[in-house]
Design an enzyme around this catalytic site. Structure first.
Site, mmCIF file in Angstrom:
data_model
loop_
_atom_site.group_PDB
_atom_site.id
_atom_site.type_symbol
_atom_site.label_atom_id
_atom_site.label_comp_id
_atom_site.label_asym_id
_atom_site.label_seq_id
_atom_site.Cartn_x
_atom_site.Cartn_y
_atom_site.Cartn_z
ATOM 1 C CB ILE A 1 1.829 -5.419 -3.602
ATOM 2 C CG1 ILE A 1 0.978 -4.294 -4.569
ATOM 3 C CG2 ILE A 1 3.009 -5.355 -3.978
ATOM 4 C CD1 ILE A 1 1.053 -3.033 -3.659
ATOM 5 C CD GLN B 1 -5.174 -4.292 -6.242
ATOM 6 O OE1 GLN B 1 -4.843 -3.206 -6.660
ATOM 7 N NE2 GLN B 1 -4.896 -5.205 -4.951
ATOM 8 N NE ARG C 1 -8.479 -4.127 -23.492
ATOM 9 C CZ ARG C 1 -8.053 -4.612 -25.090
ATOM 10 N NH1 ARG C 1 -7.145 -4.343 -25.353
ATOM 11 N NH2 ARG C 1 -8.947 -3.911 -26.112
ATOM 12 C CE LYS D 1 -12.879 -14.835 -10.466
ATOM 13 N NZ LYS D 1 -12.735 -16.203 -9.899
ATOM 14 C CE LYS E 1 -7.622 5.945 -18.651
ATOM 15 N NZ LYS E 1 -8.403 6.841 -18.550
ATOM 16 C CG PHE F 1 -1.209 -1.418 1.051
ATOM 17 C CD1 PHE F 1 -2.496 -1.785 0.432
ATOM 18 C CD2 PHE F 1 -1.572 -2.213 2.085
ATOM 19 C CE1 PHE F 1 -3.353 -2.736 0.061
ATOM 20 C CE2 PHE F 1 -2.330 -3.447 2.759
ATOM 21 C CZ PHE F 1 -2.965 -4.144 1.533
ATOM 22 C CD GLU G 1 -2.078 4.414 -6.025
ATOM 23 O OE1 GLU G 1 -1.946 5.175 -6.468
ATOM 24 O OE2 GLU G 1 -1.248 3.568 -5.132
ATOM 25 N N GLY H 1 1.349 0.252 -12.088
ATOM 26 C CA GLY H 1 2.211 -1.207 -12.102
ATOM 27 C C GLY H 1 1.341 -2.054 -13.266
ATOM 28 C CG ASN I 1 -8.815 -11.005 -13.884
ATOM 29 O OD1 ASN I 1 -9.603 -11.063 -13.907
ATOM 30 N ND2 ASN I 1 -7.861 -12.415 -13.755
#
Ligand SMILES: Cc1cc2nc3c(=O)[nH]c(=O)nc-3n(C[C@H](O)[C@H](O)[C@H](O)COP(=O)(O)OP(=O)(O)OC[C@H]3O[C@@H](n4cnc5c(N)ncnc54)[C@H](O)[C@@H]3O)c2cc1C
Ligand code: SF4
Ligand code: FES
Ligand code: FES
Lengths: 212, 316, 736
Positions: free
Chosen positions: C472, C629, C619, C624, C692, C246, C696, C515, C622
């Site tokens: 992470i 997140q 886009r 899921k 993107k 984080f 966060e 990331g 994934n």
């Protein structure tokens, strides 16, 4: 202003003398062994228990927690250390089928116990249904709290089955049901900072339904 | 953690005797509080007597209709016991509001009674704390005291007794049976067990050094609605800011003990006749002489309002 | 490969593997306890000693002396490292904290020594035998007190201009018919990732290997080299699994340096984990802010002036919490002003935590918007929609590359049942409970950075991807695998992903929400090269080659992909770099949060009942993992709203509640079922992936949505986070 950290030593007992060499005088008779008394201020004691079906006869520094025994001595590292103070649940294991925080338990407290860790529930090739459900519902992210969550989740469903009430059970007398709120309350001793809670509850519901 | 020697006792008497024999000895029950404090060297026993298997893990009815609870009965087993659930709902509720499922499996009845404060300065050995180091001062009084006590405290310590179970037990008039190293037994009420800090906050109970709690005795059940309302910032796995344990009868009479505000579960029997007059009148009496800090002043209102919620709930 | 013009159609657009809600490929490891975290490398390091870090017992001053006599004599002790014995140490290039204090102490629990012993128990016991005496000096710990003398920030790599002006803010605000001028505060927060910072360090001659928990491997290597003064080439850093970060594990902290120094001193590998009670004051945290917001509007709800000033504190040289970032971009308004000031405080270092800047700033801005909507007697959703903008309001003409904030708000309002919200607060009751709904917008910059990868093709047709990107909890393993599978026309089980090792090609790591977009683009570039190599090897023309179903088709022939590596394994490496599109376009991710709370009218207890997030974030590689997140971020947002606060003792000078019992984060019981809607979006200006970050974005605005729901439930406006019951009960009328 001047300070020293020596004041850290704390309570009544301490005044008795912290530097005295400690002899393990009681070991031999208590442990039923012929352990020689130790003259150095290091105290060892024996304990036997099984971990994931394998029995271990150990001689441990008395201070070693069950958690550190698993991770540092037996190299069974699936069980995690998140806080070492009972505040997170990452270290949850099953002892005689009950979940506990292994960080707040000495190895020596487990004489004769049957201990199951995450590795004992299933393996990548042969997943426990709860492990499979966590994968399917994405009930984890970084994975660090996950072994504790899964051990707890397995225990929680058993606790509900056994009729143990919870803080949110409407009645203390009725048999508790597998509701979302029951699961969430009972799982609250397992912190997930990644915040997979909503998905974990779904994984657990699915396993509970299949079991029912 | 300081090094220590370790033994397993097999009977209560043996445990008490072993404790007298070895200097700096301490009983280890579940270990969930003692080991926590030992890791921080807030406690540093030289010898540990593991009492986990001394056979005090039974719950039995007494001839007079009460309940005898072995000192080593786990919080989970106590809360799940059918008689406790049926007749001592307040106790079951208080237990279930405490800690977490894992901790309740390990925590014992006596260990829970004897858990120490969660004052954050007590927990940090760099800070001044009269409880940890008598006479060193108290960093909490002028520091962060939001969780700390508002009554029964002193100028040397404002820490609270943090537990839940004891609040219920106080309301239920539970007594504690002990055995000393010489075999002598005695019985204490909870008000006799817990000391107020005065100028000696390091002395928390009246137990003697080698005295072992063997049993907690509950008198016959008191009828009425049993409610335990624990107020905290998050919904679970947190100590109480304030908790109210109450047994209320239809006519509005009853008993109330409060947690999270004082060095021991706070109950003033002489205030209880005011219960039928409502939360305000009762709380005024219960908290007479309170000395909150600026940070925990809100607990005065919170006690009254939590009790009001409980009284309201009891009506429905 | 350089990305300079908006992406056209490419193999990723096939969406055979990308875009699917695939289970995480490392799931079987993480759920069975067989994923190996930093402290657990027992196979690689068989005989480690244990290091225990001792933190300073004062907040500011000097070490007078460290008496090591007793500690040295304690059983099992192998070495004791202090600043005096460590040799010169520098600070890293991101965190400014000195990782081993002495003789000066800059903040509480700053590491002053590491004690090494044969066992953990011995090291911990010996650590407490160090007798350290200090000379205390006065420190500054109170942001409010330091506020008025706090200077403007200095612009830098991680710091925007201290002041931004567009039009004439003061004039427009003064003459605005409807206005709001309020101050909000957010507290210090700690990352509280579940895995404590941990390292095993091992020296082979002058070569150092560290198994650590570091989000950005490249920064980690750079900073180990800088701090220890050793060449980067001599360092290998491995973080294959990271138990949460984080932002709190961006680069090197005291555990790595302690382990490396201790291993050198002990002549043996050493493992160090920071004790949980040390982490809050020893490592970094999200700094507290004081924020003043002024917004002026016309009666129809058009914003004419928007101003946001924020104050935070840090160690000398530290970065500021850039709380005004979102305000510069989120809403229209011709006259604008932002300003950042930074006081020097002698607390632990303030630094990045999940959506630094935006998360904190939006905690304030999105309450302010709610307050102003009420003054305008406008619905808060409508007020936000009214002030949408499709171009950067600070740089007219610079368009957002894609921005569907309005759709986020509308979709969310519909799905959440927003029309059932009562505009008049305090009017919905259920028994003892008051019920309310709140909304907030979300925006988070979508940076993308240079990232490299190596891909290997084996004769069996297995593609192995290697990059120093980390996972992470973000799903990196899986989306990188999906990228390679899509590019090479194979199924995901034919891809092996290896991450988090400094011997792999450099990525920007996990941070700043860059990331996923960056690392997958690097893998894309490498796979483009691998496709060329495959075509070459098979003698198929690249233009004709089709990579489908594990086969390569070209001309009239079809080959198993592995045939291209029949003679020898194909290994290629490439990186994706970027042109100027990110300057031409404002690239941001957007969202909207909807929350329903219940507030107990007696006790003020607040419970979240429902949550919904709608996100528009390029886009979705994934759905899921992306959804996870977002729900995780929503959970952290609830913590920020209702409970998280590192309490500063302004006398002693430290964060008092420095463990996981004192610092409360949400538990299972706090979090209801969460809904997430991911709106369709492809952003060709980002990269060929058109993606993107989202990890966060999910936290931005959540706390304000909760705060606004509490207001709607009770009519009590709390402007100081966290919103705890003590801030409500004095004003709450009992009900039920
Ligand atoms: C993170 C966390 C959260 C918690 N939250 C709560 C909460 O919300 N509410 C709550 O009530 N509690 C809470 N607890 C406290 C927990 O309930 C106690 O730790 C537990 O009840 C202690 O029981 P134990 O058997 O483990 O005691 P131990 O740790 O074994 O012993 C505690 C003390 O009692 C002494 N002792 C034990 N048995 C005897 C005996 N028979 N005779 C004499 N002395 C004895 C020991 O010597 C020691 O000093 C929490 C604990 C943790 C770690
Ligand atoms: S309140 Fe009591 S326990 Fe807390 S610091 Fe003061 S003396 Fe110590
Ligand atoms: S490691 Fe045991 S509860 Fe955190
Ligand atoms: S998965 Fe990261 S803490 Fe739960």
């Amino acid at each position: 202003m001047e300070e020293t950290n020596e004041s850290t030593i704390s309570r009544r007992e301490m005044i008795v003398g912290t530097t005295a060499a400690i002899a393990a005088i009681t070991l031999a008779n208590v442990m039923g062994t012929q352990a020689a008394p130790h003259s150095v201020p290091l105290s060892l004691a024996k304990v036997s228990f099984t971990v994931n079906g394998q029995s271990h006869d150990l001689e441990m520094d008395t201070r070693t927690t069950l958690l550190d025994t698993l991770r540092e001595h037996l190299h069974v590292t699936g069980t995690k250390k998140g806080c070492d103070h009972g505040q997170c649940g990452a270290c949850t294991v099953l002892v005689n089928n009950q979940r506990i925080n292994s960080c707040l338990s000495l190895a020596l407290q487990h004489q004769g116990d049957t201990i199951t860790t995450i590795e004992g529930l299933g393996t990548p090739d042969k997943l426990h249904p709860m492990q499979a459900a966590f994968i399917k519902h994405d009930g984890y992210q970084c994975g660090y709290c996950t072994p504790g969550q899964i051990c707890s989740a397995v225990a929680v469903l058993n606790e509900i089955k056994a009729g143990i009430p919870s803080h949110v059970s409407a009645s203390l007398l009725d048999t508790p049901q597998v509701t979302n709120m029951e699961l969430r309350e009972r799982m609250s001793g397992n912190i997930c900072r990644c915040g997979a809670y909503s998905n974990i509850a779904e994984a657990m519901s699915e396993v509970a339904q299949k079991q029912a | 953690m300081k090094t220590f020697t370790y033994e397993r006792a097999s009977t209560p008497a043996e445990a008490a005797a072993a404790s007298a024999r070895t200097p700096g000895a301490k009983f280890l029950a579940g270990g969930t509080n003692l080991l926590d404090l030992m890791k921080l060297e807030i406690e540093a026993p030289q010898h540990i007597i593991d009492i986990g298997k001394i056979g005090l893990n039974k719950i039995e009815s007494t001839p007079t209709g009460g309940l005898r609870i072995g000192a080593l009965v786990s919080n989970t087993n106590l809360a799940a016991h059918p008689i406790v659930r049926r007749d001592y709902g307040l106790l079951a509720r208080a237990l279930l509001a405490g800690a977490s499922g894992q901790l309740r499996n390990k925590a014992t009845t006596a260990g829970n009674l004897l858990q120490r404060t969660r004052c954050p300065y007590f927990y940090d050995t760099n800070q001044l704390c009269n409880k940890r180091v008598p006479g060193s001062g108290c960093a909490a009084i002028a520091g962060f005291s939001r969780q700390l006590g508002i009554i029964g405290t002193s100028t040397s310590c404002i820490a609270t007794y943090p537990g839940d179970m004891a609040v219920a037990m106080r309301a239920l008039d539970a007594t504690v049976e002990t055995v000393k190293a010489n075999g002598a037994k005695r019985t204490l009420s909870l008000d006799q067990l817990y000391r107020l800090p005065g100028q000696t906050p390091h002395l928390e109970t009246t137990l003697e050094k080698n005295e072992l709690i063997t049993t907690v005795v509950l008198p016959p059940p008191v009828g009425g609605v049993h409610i335990y309302h624990k107020v905290r910032d998050r919904s679970s796995y947190a100590f109480a800011l304030v908790s109210v344990g109450a047994i209320l009868k239809k006519d509005g009479t009853g008993r109330v003990a409060v947690g999270g505000i004082a060095p021991r579960p706070w109950r003033i029997e002489s205030a209880e006749p005011l219960l039928p007059s409502g939360a305000k009148a009762f709380t005024a009496q219960l908290l007479k002489g309170a000395r909150p800090t600026k940070e925990n002043e809100f607990k005065l209102a919170l006690v009254e309002r939590t009790l009001a919620a409980v009284l309201n709930e009891a009506k429905h | 490969m350089k990305f300079e013009t908006p992406a056209g159609t490419n193999p990723i657009d096939q969406l055979k593997v990308i875009g699917k809600p695939t289970d995480r490929i490392e799931g079987p490891l993480k759920t069975t306890g067989t994923a190996t975290y930093a402290y657990e490398h027992n196979d690689e390091v068989t005989n480690p000693a244990y290091g225990y870090v001792v933190g300073a017992g004062i907040a500011k001053g000097r070490i007078k002396a460290i008496d090591q006599t007793k500690a040295k004599a304690a059983p099992g002790v192998l070495a004791i490292v202090t600043a005096a014995s460590a040799g010169p140490l520098k600070t890293g290039q991101f965190y400014v904290d000195r990782l081993l204090a002495g003789p000066d102490i800059d903040h509480y629990h700053q590491a002053v020594a590491v004690v090494v012993a044969e066992t953990f128990e011995q090291a911990r016991a010996a650590a407490s035998l160090l007798k350290i005496s200090y000379t205390k000096t006065k420190g500054a710990f109170d942001l409010a007190a330091a506020k008025d003398s706090a200077p403007l920030i200095k612009q830098g790599q991680f710091s925007p201009p201290p002041t931004t002006n567009v039009g004439n803010f003061e004039g427009a605000f003064a003459s605005a018919p409807v206005k709001l001028d309020e101050t909000y505060t957010t507290p210090d927060q700690t990352h509280a990732m579940m895995e404590p910072h941990a390292t095993i360090a091992k020296w082979d001659g002058d070569k150092l290997t560290c198994w650590a928990s570091i989000q950005q491997i490249n920064w980690g290597v750079r900073d180990i080299a800088t701090v220890l003064g050793i060449p980067k080439e001599n360092i290998r850093l491995i973080s294959a699994f990271i138990g949460g970060g984080f932002g709190g594990k961006g680069t090197v902290l005291s555990d790595i340096i302690a382990a490396a120094l201790a291993a050198r001193a002990a002549g043996r590998p050493v493992k160090v984990t920071l004790p949980r009670p040390l982490i809050a004051n020893n490592t970094t945290h999200r700094p507290a802010t004081i924020q003043r917001i002024r917004i002026g509007a016309t009666p129809d709800g058009t914003i004419t002036a928007i101003g946001h000033e924020s104050w935070s504190g840090n160690l000398p040289g530290g970065i500021s919490e850039t709380a005004t970032a979102a305000t510069r971009l989120l809403y229209a308004g011709a006259n604008r002003f932002t300003q950042l000031r930074l006081a020097v405080l002698d607390l632990a270092e303030g630094s990045a935590m999940r959506a630094p800047g935006e998360a904190t700033g939006m905690m304030a801005l999105e309450i302010a918007m709610d307050e102003l909507a009420e003054k305008l007697t406008m619905d808060p959703v409508a007020f936000r929609i009214k002030n949408d903008t499709q171009e950067d309001p600070g740089k007219p003409g610079r368009k957002f590359s894609s921005r569907k904030l309005v759709e986020c708000l509308q979709t969310g309002a519909k799905q959440f049942g927003w029309n059932k919200r009562q505009a008049k607060p305090g009017t919905v009751r259920e028994g003892q409970w008051l019920i309310g709904m709140g909304v907030a917008s979300a925006i988070r910059g979508a940076p993308i950075l240079k990232s490299a990868a190596r891909v290997r093709l084996s004769r069996e047709g297995i593609v192995t991807v290697e990059t120093d990107m980390t996972d992470i909890g973000t799903g990196s393993y899986t989306i990188i695998g999906q990228t390679a599978a899509e590019m090479m026309g194979i199924s995901l089980d034919k891809v092996v992903v290896k991450l988090g090792d400094s011997t792999f090609p450099e990525s920007p790591g996990s941070g700043g929400q860059w990331g996923a977009a960056s690392a997958t683009s690097g893998v894309y570039a490498a796979c483009v090269k691998l496709r060329e190599a495959v075509a070459n090897s098979l003698g198929v023309s690249l233009e004709e080659a089709e990579f489908v179903g594990g086969q390569v088709r070209g001309g009239n022939r079809s080959y198993p992909l592995g045939d291209a590596a029949k003679a020898t394994e194909l290994v290629v490496q490439d990186e994706m770099t970027y042109g100027t599109l990110s300057r031409e376009y404002a690239q941001d991710a957007f969202g909207a949060h909807f929350v329903e709370v219940g507030v107990n009218s007696y006790t003020g207890e607040i419970r979240v009942r429902r949550m919904l997030a709608v996100c528009h974030a390029g886009r979705i590689l994934n759905p899921k993992a992306a959804r996870s997140q977002v729900i995780g971020a929503m959970t952290m947002g609830v913590g920020a709203a209702l409970m998280e606060e590192l309490v500063v003792d302004k006398q002693v000078g430290f964060f008092v509640n420095h463990d996981l019992a004192g610092y409360e984060v949400p538990v299972h019981a706090d979090i209801p079922h969460q809904e997430v809607v991911l709106l369709e979006d492809l952003d060709p200006t980002m990269s060929p992936m058109k993606a993107k970050g989202i990890g966060e974005l999910g936290i931005v605005g959540v706390a304000a949505a909760v705060a606004n729901a509490v207001y709607n439930a009770t009519g009590i406006r709390v402007r100081e986070y966290p919103i705890t019951l003590d801030k409500l009960i004095g004003k709450l009328s009992i009900n039920g």
